[in-house]
Design an enzyme around this catalytic site. Structure first.
Site, PDB file in Angstrom:
ATOM      1  N   SER A 192       6.806 -32.555  64.170  1.00 42.45           N
ATOM      2  CA  SER A 192       6.740 -31.406  64.973  1.00 42.45           C
ATOM      3  C   SER A 192       7.663 -31.587  66.212  1.00 42.45           C
ATOM      4  O   SER A 192       7.365 -32.157  67.181  1.00 42.45           O
ATOM      5  CB  SER A 192       5.143 -31.053  65.339  1.00 42.45           C
TER       6      SER A 192
ATOM      7  N   GLY B  47       2.591 -20.169  70.710  1.00 41.11           N
ATOM      8  CA  GLY B  47       2.398 -21.816  70.354  1.00 41.11           C
ATOM      9  C   GLY B  47       3.581 -22.634  71.049  1.00 41.11           C
ATOM     10  O   GLY B  47       3.081 -23.569  71.752  1.00 41.11           O
TER      11      GLY B  47
ATOM     12  N   ARG C 105      12.556 -23.422  76.195  1.00 36.74           N
ATOM     13  CA  ARG C 105      12.696 -24.722  76.924  1.00 36.74           C
ATOM     14  C   ARG C 105      13.780 -24.552  78.065  1.00 36.74           C
ATOM     15  O   ARG C 105      13.247 -25.295  79.011  1.00 36.74           O
ATOM     16  CB  ARG C 105      13.544 -25.549  75.742  1.00 36.74           C
TER      17      ARG C 105
ATOM     18  N   ASP D 123      10.142 -22.234  59.783  1.00 35.11           N
ATOM     19  CA  ASP D 123       9.882 -20.760  60.165  1.00 35.11           C
ATOM     20  C   ASP D 123      10.620 -19.894  59.175  1.00 35.11           C
ATOM     21  O   ASP D 123      10.350 -18.663  59.234  1.00 35.11           O
ATOM     22  CB  ASP D 123      10.659 -20.614  61.511  1.00 35.11           C
TER      23      ASP D 123
HETATM   24  C1  S3P Z   1       9.254 -24.948  67.510  1.00 35.58           C
HETATM   25  C2  S3P Z   1       8.835 -25.639  66.393  1.00 35.58           C
HETATM   26  C3  S3P Z   1       8.215 -25.499  65.255  1.00 35.58           C
HETATM   27  C4  S3P Z   1       8.316 -23.957  64.928  1.00 35.58           C
HETATM   28  C5  S3P Z   1       7.917 -23.079  65.943  1.00 35.58           C
HETATM   29  C6  S3P Z   1       9.110 -23.471  67.050  1.00 35.58           C
HETATM   30  C7  S3P Z   1       9.665 -25.444  68.772  1.00 35.58           C
HETATM   31  O1  S3P Z   1       6.953 -25.823  65.225  1.00 35.58           O
HETATM   32  O2  S3P Z   1       7.338 -23.591  63.930  1.00 35.58           O
HETATM   33  O3  S3P Z   1       8.293 -21.739  65.485  1.00 35.58           O
HETATM   34  O4  S3P Z   1      10.287 -24.263  69.495  1.00 35.58           O
HETATM   35  O5  S3P Z   1       9.888 -26.433  69.092  1.00 35.58           O
HETATM   36  P1  S3P Z   1       6.098 -27.058  65.317  1.00 35.58           P
HETATM   37  O6  S3P Z   1       6.559 -28.021  66.273  1.00 35.58           O
HETATM   38  O7  S3P Z   1       4.827 -26.942  65.047  1.00 35.58           O
HETATM   39  O8  S3P Z   1       6.917 -27.757  63.596  1.00 35.58           O
END
Ligand code: S3P
Length: 446
Positions: A179, A97, A27, A328
């Site tokens: 999420s 991700g 971020r 996590d």
């Molecule tokens: C994260 C949100 C979570 C987490 C990922 C990091 C983030 O995922 O599992 O490791 O930094 O916003 P989700 O938004 O899919 O729950």
């Protein structure tokens, strides 16, 4: 590469300062890249995932520079003042991700074409959850998926910017799953919309985006536990202090709790209450972890030292309302349950199946391989603690599974050899050295 974890014959002891928080580091770079001026980031996690995000931001027009301030590494980012440039090549987000999902939100309102790619794991992960709200705001995408179902839209994915040369439209969006990544993507797109954008969340999401957007001067307000509203506008460069990653600290906590007579101090750990559900879970299991909170300025991310001691753990039923608050940590919770004295039941955690791997299936297979009794359910598993055998297990390229199994190896009867463990470098490049500094003997094998 394979990681060999040998049973330890001595207690673990010492102090470790864990690496910077991955969520906050992504971020910090993305918001600094959208801002006007030069931001200074200390404590930034220098790992494969965050480096992929930094590379992508540079390709979108941000500039970065490392410097040293009295022994502290500072990452300076000069932002684009809200006008990103079209990259000449696809942006490869590797395994990340968070990187790709947040960047999809950041570029949705930009009149540029950006193609996102990733590694084999990231290319299997659902992107419809991000594309759907952004399309509702008027952003265009080109993908190989045949509809907007979460699971059919995958990378490679091209962001086309606002369709028809318009700006993004305001939206009032209810997240289908709790999420933080989807929430952040919609908020980032909201900075570039014509009017206020609201996001409603069905459960606890980590609130790092909300805190950091405030720090960068965004007009963002939380109406209540569910509803967050952001007004369009630019961001201004600022200073960001990234705390230690609670999710990385969790593996050293696991080690201290499992290895007899251990006593380990973890310093400078981020203890944002939207991230620390694990402390509640392990408290119910009987863990002795003392949180020594530090003074932190209002709106800053709270930090604390965590003193972790060996504990006799009992199995529990993990309360479903805690799941999104420790999403996590489930590989670690399952491994901890394997070293406990009864059965732990996990339900309401189907999201684990779409993480860096299918974490329910991969952990179940690995624990069974080590002689642990596990029953899989569509949204969780039962894990019964007892003796852990040695043997070969496969982490399927999932960093958190590799680290959980490596720690479990410390109390196994024979060494545990973990294949496909190298992605530990995506979040915690110094994991082996840090664990060994406490008295473990982990070794990489080619
Ligand atoms: C994260 C949100 C979570 C987490 C990922 C990091 C983030 O995922 O599992 O490791 O930094 O916003 P989700 O938004 O899919 O729950």
């Amino acid at each position: 590469m394979r990681l060999v974890s040998t049973p330890v014959g001595q207690p673990l002891s010492g102090t470790v300062s864990v690496p910077g928080d991955k969520s906050i580091s992504h971020r910090a770079v993305i918001l600094a890249s959208l801002a006007k001026g030069t931001s200074r980031i200390s404590g930034w996690l220098d790992a494969e995932d965050t480096q992929a995000t930094l590379n992508a931001c540079e390709a979108l027009g941000a500039r970065s520079q490392w410097s040293d301030d009295q022994g502290m590494a500072i990452l300076s980012i000069t932002g684009t003042d809200g006008r990103m440039s079209e990259p000449g090549q696809p942006l490869d987000l590797g395994n990340s991700g968070t990187g790709v999902r947040l960047l999809l939100g950041a570029v949705a309102g930009q009149p540029i074409k950006v193609t996102f790619t990733g590694d084999a794991s990231l290319s299997q992960r659902p992107m419809g959850r991000i594309v759907t709200p952004l399309q509702q705001m008027g952003a265009g995408f080109s993908s190989t998926g045949d509809d907007t179902a979460d699971s059919t839209i995958r990378l490679p994915l091209q962001s086309l910017g606002p369709l028809g040369g318009q700006k993004l439209q305001a939206i009032d969006y209810r997240l289908p799953v709790a999420s933080a990544q989807v929430q952040a993507a919609v908020l980032l797109a909201g900075l570039q919309a014509t009017d206020a954008v609201s996001v409603r969340q069905p459960g606890v999401c980590r609130d790092h985006s909300e805190r950091m957007l405030k720090l960068f001067g965004a007009d963002i307000h939380r109406q209540d536990a569910e509803l967050l509203t952001i007004r369009p506008g630019g961001l201004s460069a600022t200073q960001v202090t990234v705390p230690g990653d609670f999710s990385s600290a969790a593996f050293l906590m696991q080690a201290a709790l499992l290895v007899p007579e251990s006593s380990v101090m973890l310093s400078g750990v981020g203890v944002n209450p939207t991230r620390t559900g694990l402390l509640d879970v392990i408290d119910r299991m009987g863990a002795e972890v003392t949180v020594k909170a530090s003074q932190t300025p209002p709106h800053a991310e709270p930090i604390a030292g965590l003193h972790c001691r060996h504990s006799l753990l009992a199995g529990i039923r993990v309360p479903e309302q805690l799941v999104s608050n420790c999403i996590d940590e489930f590989p670690m919770i399952m491994a901890l349950a394997a070293g406990s004295q009864s059965t732990t039941r996990i339900r309401g955690a189907a999201e684990l199946r779409v993480k860096e791997s299918d974490r329910i299936a991969v952990m179940a297979a690995a624990l069974q391989q080590l002689g642990v009794e596990v029953t899989e359910y569509p949204d969780g598993a039962d894990v019964t603690g007892g003796a852990v055998n040695g043997g070969e297990v496969d982490a399927h390229g999932d960093h958190r599974i590799a680290m959980s199994l490596a720690v479990l190896g410390l109390i196994a009867r024979q060494p545990v050899v973990i294949s496909n463990a190298q992605p530990i470098a995506t979040s915690y490049p110094n994991f082996v050295a840090d664990l060994n500094s406490l008295g473990a003997q982990l070794q990489w094998q080619t």
